[in-house]
Design an enzyme around this catalytic site. Structure first.
Site, PDB file in Angstrom:
ATOM      1  N   ASP A  63     138.440  34.723   8.076  1.00 64.84           N
ATOM      2  CA  ASP A  63     137.592  33.851   8.889  1.00 64.84           C
ATOM      3  C   ASP A  63     137.393  32.538   8.129  1.00 64.84           C
ATOM      4  O   ASP A  63     136.847  32.526   7.033  1.00 64.84           O
ATOM      5  CB  ASP A  63     136.245  34.557   9.118  1.00 64.84           C
ATOM      6  CG  ASP A  63     135.324  33.750  10.007  1.00 64.84           C
ATOM      7  OD1 ASP A  63     134.905  32.668   9.551  1.00 64.84           O
ATOM      8  OD2 ASP A  63     135.036  34.175  11.132  1.00 64.84           O
ATOM      9  N   THR A  96     137.407  28.425  13.896  1.00 66.70           N
ATOM     10  CA  THR A  96     137.041  27.754  12.633  1.00 66.70           C
ATOM     11  C   THR A  96     138.282  27.394  11.816  1.00 66.70           C
ATOM     12  O   THR A  96     138.331  26.342  11.193  1.00 66.70           O
ATOM     13  CB  THR A  96     136.120  28.653  11.781  1.00 66.70           C
ATOM     14  OG1 THR A  96     136.667  29.965  11.735  1.00 66.70           O
ATOM     15  CG2 THR A  96     134.733  28.725  12.356  1.00 66.70           C
ATOM     16  N   THR A  97     139.300  28.269  11.856  1.00 64.30           N
ATOM     17  CA  THR A  97     140.535  27.994  11.104  1.00 64.30           C
ATOM     18  C   THR A  97     141.294  26.836  11.757  1.00 64.30           C
ATOM     19  O   THR A  97     141.736  25.911  11.083  1.00 64.30           O
ATOM     20  CB  THR A  97     141.415  29.259  11.051  1.00 64.30           C
ATOM     21  OG1 THR A  97     140.616  30.347  10.588  1.00 64.30           O
ATOM     22  CG2 THR A  97     142.587  29.071  10.131  1.00 64.30           C
ATOM     23  N   ASP A 395     132.921  36.866  16.483  1.00 68.93           N
ATOM     24  CA  ASP A 395     133.843  35.942  17.153  1.00 68.93           C
ATOM     25  C   ASP A 395     134.129  36.417  18.570  1.00 68.93           C
ATOM     26  O   ASP A 395     134.128  35.629  19.520  1.00 68.93           O
ATOM     27  CB  ASP A 395     135.165  35.827  16.362  1.00 68.93           C
ATOM     28  CG  ASP A 395     134.992  35.006  15.092  1.00 68.93           C
ATOM     29  OD1 ASP A 395     133.878  34.530  14.865  1.00 68.93           O
ATOM     30  OD2 ASP A 395     135.968  34.851  14.338  1.00 68.93           O
TER      31      ASP A 395
END
Length: 543
Positions: A63, A96-97, A395
């Site tokens: 994450d 987020t990545t 998520d």
């Protein structure tokens, strides 16, 4: 006297000052360095990072936000990059990545223009224009609506989110948990949807068992046992009261002085305290509840009175747990026992029981008729596995929530990035505008790299697919994250929520703009102890 003088920037001897192009290039390099750390965490073939903190604790995750939270960086631009992962996580809970990888690439494509003596404001203007066009494109032409009631389609989208995570082996279970939890906490008030998963969908992690044993309870659960061993531990269709007050003697406020002359005064004082506790218990017993939950303490005397009346008491409940319990069983949290009425009693729960799992006792209030709050019970081999599973599940929960609030989808697997890139290129605006189109290709390129496929050949073939596409439908050709092949996302069933993608583009471009705007970094660092202070010694050191 001082009227005509300009304000002066005073820099001390130990203040470092860097300005101009050098700073912008440094900021770009810092952004690229952060993006390189995260790059291998994109897609289904994502690698995990193992992070160790100074205390010896470890975190294993892919994450982006969790990784960057644990990393310590010095460069201010790198700190800004870390901040955007947090923003993305708080706003939509996923992507987020992607946002870090994309922001790093958008910064990287600005580098050649800075070398060509472009002014940063020119680059920023082009970036802003490109962002407006991207948002217009994906909110109309490149996205499709979804029916929130179509559970199979919703499951497909959540599954594509979970597919890149550690929990992907149990994707069916994770999708079911996410959809059930979001469905439970969705509230429609005055035609306005409210889905508060942070407050009303609590994840409880209990080490032991396997991940397959995880489930969503139709009610709530907390790590508590009854206050008195003789109280009932299993009640069907209980009458529940939730309190926010103590069931103990009233304590005197600070600076309380009591003057006792004889022993009869002391007896009288104890008697008053006992009468007070009895009155509180009589107020509760009059309502005839089966269980009393309170956020404060329960004295031994109160336990005695409640036990005699056949009432179970559980004390020192967290405020958040009490709110969830009240919402699940339909009770009202009461602050004073004398104000208790029949309508404050929660009748919505079907079963109250206390189970021993491992070494601990847990209270379950389940089989609720219309809970509107739930507990997600997670089981797993170790704390590390449970922590990673919880991050992945959060998520999935956010994706399900975003779909309920904004039911539009875009194709995944880098397909939407390729389509947007092609649409921007068609405008044939040279310079930084076309560089944004080029930067968007980093998502399909990274997916291909993480699979170990031939990057150049695959991207060329994907570009050709998108260029030759004609028709009213969206071109949904993208990269299969498992094999690196080019597949149609309609067939593969990989879709992403529009709100997540929109937030990725907005955050990435805005961050790049912010970092390109910086033309000076002034840092006042403390003098090191061994640094000579007198000018002569400093000159000698230079020689």
């Amino acid at each position: 006297m001082f009227g005509g003088q300009q304000p002066i920037l005073v820099l001390s001897q130990n203040t470092k000052r860097e300005s101009g192009r050098k700073v912008q290039l440094e900021n770009i390099n810092a952004g690229k360095a952060i993006a390189d750390v995260i790059r291998t965490c994109l897609g289904p073939q994502a690698m995990l990072k193992m992070l160790m903190d100074p205390m010896g604790g470890i975190v294993m995750t892919n994450d982006g936000n969790a990784i960057l939270r644990e990393i310590t960086v010095q460069h201010p631009a790198a700190k800004s990059m870390i901040e955007i992962a947090r923003t993305q996580d708080e706003e939509v809970g996923d992507g987020t990545t992607s946002v870090i990888v994309l922001a790093g690439e958008i910064l990287a494509v600005a580098e050649p223009f800075l070398h060509q003596q472009y002014h940063p404001t020119v680059i920023i203007r082009a970036y802003r224009e490109a962002l407006e066009d991207i948002i217009k494109l994906i909110s109309t032409d490149l996205s499709i609506p979804i029916d929130v009631k179509d559970r199979s389609k919703m499951a497909e989208v959540v599954k594509s989110c979970v597919g890149t995570k550690f929990i992907s082996r149990w994707s069916e279970l994770a999708v079911k948990i996410a959809l059930d939890a979001v469905e439970t906490v969705t509230l429609n008030e005055n035609g306005r949807l409210e889905v508060d998963i942070k407050r009303y969908a609590k994840v409880e992690k209990i080490p032991g068992g396997t991940i397959d044993e995880s489930c969503v309870l139709s009610g709530v659960m907390f790590n508590k046992d009854v206050t008195h061993p003789k109280m009932r531990r299993y009640i069907e269709n209980p009458r529940i009261i939730c309190l926010d007050c103590t069931l103990e003697y009233k304590k005197g406020e600070s600076q309380t002085n009591v003057e006792l002359i004889g022993d009869q005064d002391f007896t009288k004082m104890l008697q008053i305290e006992e009468e007070f506790v009895k009155k509180i218990c009589d107020d509760i017993i009059a309502i005839k509840p089966d269980i009393v939950f309170t956020e404060k303490g329960v004295s031994d005397l109160a336990q005695h009175y409640l036990l005699k009346a056949g009432i179970t008491a559980i004390r020192r409940l967290r405020k958040t747990d009490n709110l969830r319990l009240a919402r699940a069983c339909g009770a009202t949290i009461v602050n004073r026992t004398e104000e208790l009425t029949e309508k404050d009693v929660g009748l919505g729960a079907g079963l109250f029981e206390i189970k021993k799992i491992g070494d601990e006792y847990f209270t379950f209030v389940t089989k609720c008729k219309d809970p509107k709050a739930c507990t997600i019970l997670l089981r797993g081999a170790s704390k590390d596995i449970l922590n990673e599973t919880e991050r992945n599940l959060q998520d999935a929960l956010h994706v399900a929530r975003n779909l309920v609030l904004e039911p539009r989808l875009v194709p995944g697997g880098g397909a939407v990035e390729m389509a947007v890139s092609l649409a921007l290129s068609k405008k044939q605006i040279k310079g930084p505008y076309s560089a944004v189109a080029q930067a968007l290709e980093i998502i399909p390129r990274t997916l291909t790299q993480n699979c170990g496929a031939n990057t150049i050949r695959t991207l060329t073939a994907l570009r050709a697919k998108h260029a030759s596409h004609s028709g009213d439908s969206i071109c949904a050709w993208g990269i299969d994250g498992e094999s690196g092949e080019i597949v149609d996302m309609n067939v593969k069933g990989i879709w992403e929520p529009l709100s997540v993608k929109m937030q990725v583009y907005k955050t990435a471009v805005e961050t790049a703009i912010l970092l390109l705007r910086i033309d000076e970094i002034v840092s006042g660092s403390k003098k090191s102890r061994d640094e000579p202070t007198n000018p002569a010694a400093m000159a000698a050191q230079h020689e």
